[in-house]
Design a protein around this motif. Sequence first.
Motif: not given
Length: 89
Positions: A24-32
């Motif tokens: 969820l946080f990866a999608v929200l922040t676009r963090s690889a």
Amino acid sequence: MDTLIFVLFLYVLLTIPVFVLLMLFAVLTRSARLRRAAEVVSLSACAALLVLTFERAFEKPLLWIVVVLLVAVLAFGVSTIVKAARERP
């Protein structure tokens, strides 16, 4: 041995919400990095589930199908992570 099985089962159960939150946080922040961490968490849960299923497969032969599928998922996931790490400059 029963304590190890119990701990592995708890680990598998705890990785589910951790994986969901990381993705969820990866999608929200676009963090690889968060996405990669979520993949590692899910693969570690797959490995723990593989140990649990392998231990039970001697009692119930039908579980060998699940063991083979978990090995395939684990091998594919690890190869995907290694391939992505090699492509990174």
